[in-house]
Motif scaffolding. Structure first.
Motif, PDB file in Angstrom:
ATOM      1  N   TRP A 166      -6.562  -7.965   3.833  1.00  0.00           N
ATOM      2  CA  TRP A 166      -6.766  -7.976   2.170  1.00  0.00           C
ATOM      3  C   TRP A 166      -8.084  -8.627   2.193  1.00  0.00           C
ATOM      4  O   TRP A 166      -8.963  -8.307   1.409  1.00  0.00           O
ATOM      5  CB  TRP A 166      -5.500  -8.639   1.567  1.00  0.00           C
ATOM      6  N   ASP A 169     -10.767  -6.178   2.925  1.00  0.00           N
ATOM      7  CA  ASP A 169     -10.548  -4.796   2.332  1.00  0.00           C
ATOM      8  C   ASP A 169     -11.649  -4.423   1.310  1.00  0.00           C
ATOM      9  O   ASP A 169     -11.672  -5.094   0.294  1.00  0.00           O
ATOM     10  CB  ASP A 169      -9.259  -4.872   1.747  1.00  0.00           C
ATOM     11  N   SER A 171     -11.454  -1.338   0.363  1.00  0.00           N
ATOM     12  CA  SER A 171     -10.974   0.019  -0.598  1.00  0.00           C
ATOM     13  C   SER A 171     -10.902  -0.244  -2.074  1.00  0.00           C
ATOM     14  O   SER A 171     -10.855  -1.703  -2.422  1.00  0.00           O
ATOM     15  CB  SER A 171      -9.852   0.377   0.107  1.00  0.00           C
ATOM     16  N   GLN A 174      -8.212  -2.627  -3.282  1.00  0.00           N
ATOM     17  CA  GLN A 174      -7.829  -2.900  -2.234  1.00  0.00           C
ATOM     18  C   GLN A 174      -6.266  -2.017  -2.044  1.00  0.00           C
ATOM     19  O   GLN A 174      -5.363  -2.692  -1.358  1.00  0.00           O
ATOM     20  CB  GLN A 174      -7.256  -4.508  -2.193  1.00  0.00           C
ATOM     21  N   GLU A 175      -6.656  -0.750  -2.234  1.00  0.00           N
ATOM     22  CA  GLU A 175      -5.547   0.151  -1.882  1.00  0.00           C
ATOM     23  C   GLU A 175      -5.063   0.017  -0.582  1.00  0.00           C
ATOM     24  O   GLU A 175      -3.630   0.302  -0.105  1.00  0.00           O
ATOM     25  CB  GLU A 175      -5.777   1.383  -2.473  1.00  0.00           C
ATOM     26  N   ASP A 176      -5.873   0.177   0.470  1.00  0.00           N
ATOM     27  CA  ASP A 176      -5.621  -0.056   1.871  1.00  0.00           C
ATOM     28  C   ASP A 176      -4.640  -0.989   2.281  1.00  0.00           C
ATOM     29  O   ASP A 176      -3.668  -0.965   2.895  1.00  0.00           O
ATOM     30  CB  ASP A 176      -6.824  -0.005   2.853  1.00  0.00           C
ATOM     31  N   THR A 177      -4.759  -2.270   1.471  1.00  0.00           N
ATOM     32  CA  THR A 177      -3.977  -3.320   1.762  1.00  0.00           C
ATOM     33  C   THR A 177      -2.567  -2.913   1.199  1.00  0.00           C
ATOM     34  O   THR A 177      -1.545  -3.379   1.941  1.00  0.00           O
ATOM     35  CB  THR A 177      -4.687  -4.838   1.197  1.00  0.00           C
ATOM     36  N   ALA A 179      -1.164  -0.337   0.920  1.00  0.00           N
ATOM     37  CA  ALA A 179      -0.385   0.667   1.888  1.00  0.00           C
ATOM     38  C   ALA A 179       0.035  -0.186   3.221  1.00  0.00           C
ATOM     39  O   ALA A 179       1.186   0.239   3.695  1.00  0.00           O
ATOM     40  CB  ALA A 179      -1.567   1.770   2.099  1.00  0.00           C
ATOM     41  N   LEU A 180      -0.718  -0.944   3.795  1.00  0.00           N
ATOM     42  CA  LEU A 180      -0.559  -1.654   4.807  1.00  0.00           C
ATOM     43  C   LEU A 180       0.735  -2.472   4.645  1.00  0.00           C
ATOM     44  O   LEU A 180       1.581  -2.799   5.425  1.00  0.00           O
ATOM     45  CB  LEU A 180      -1.704  -2.638   5.442  1.00  0.00           C
TER      46      LEU A 180
END
Length: 206
Positions: A166, A169, A171, A174-177, A179-180
């Motif tokens: 995060w 991140d 994105s 922080q959408e990728d965070t 999702a992870l």
């Protein structure tokens, strides 16, 4: 002359606020403890009576944020799953930690790393204990009264990994965070429930 508790708390708050402003304007690496002390109107030696390092000041701010996050998720939906409640807890932490995102990475690399936890480092250990107590309380609400030390270590490794991801991140929002985090908690919850089921089966057969 004795310093009152109120005066100590006021000095601590002044240090934290001065440091945060300097971190924002100059950057974490460029800010020295001397700079922080000067901005707070105290001697550098006095600062060290409150915080050993710059990371400890960030730690103070971070702990305040996670405390607010814990309070923010005290109410729970009756049909919420374990992973949904854990997701809400960590997502609330990330929202409240966002103002520190640019300069919190050193904390993840030192005080909050699994290796630092094994050494029981002060501030990092306090964060770890408080967060894991909250996680254990959520797990108990879902019938998981006994979480093994192995399970705790697995969770902490996933949690600190998400925090480290995060912090860098890029994105949108922080959408990728998120999702992870979702994938990590689904995996952990499934593994934890399977482990609990195996333990119950062993107890019944013994």
């Amino acid at each position: 002359m004795r310093i009152t508790v109120e005066e100590k708390n006021a000095t601590r708050r002044r240090i934290v606020e001065a440091a945060l402003e300097l971190f924002r304007t100059r950057g974490f690496e460029a800010t020295t403890t001397r700079d922080i002390a000067q901005s707070a109107g105290i001697a550098t030696g006095t600062l060290f009576n409150y915080f050993d390092t710059k990371e400890a000041i960030i730690g103070q701010l971070a702990q305040e944020a996670i405390g607010l996050a814990r309070n923010a998720v005290t109410s729970r939906a009756a049909d919420a799953t374990l992973e949904e409640e854990l997701f809400a807890l960590v997502a609330a932490q990330l929202r409240l930690l966002k103002p520190l995102r640019k300069f919190i990475a050193p904390l993840f690399e030192t005080a909050l790393s699994p290796l630092a936890a094994a050494r029981s480092s002060g501030m990092g250990e306090s964060w770890r204990v408080e967060h894991l107590e909250t996680v254990a309380a959520i797990a108990r609400l879902h019938g998981l009264a006994d979480i093994s030390p192995v399970s705790i270590q697995v969770y902490w490794s996933l949690y600190t990994g998400v925090l480290a991801f995060w912090s860098a991140d890029k994105s949108p929002r922080q959408e990728d965070t998120l999702a992870l985090l979702d994938q990590s908690l689904n995996m952990f919850s499934a593994w934890l429930c399977d482990s609990a089921g195996e333990s119950n089966q062993e107890r019944r057969s013994s």
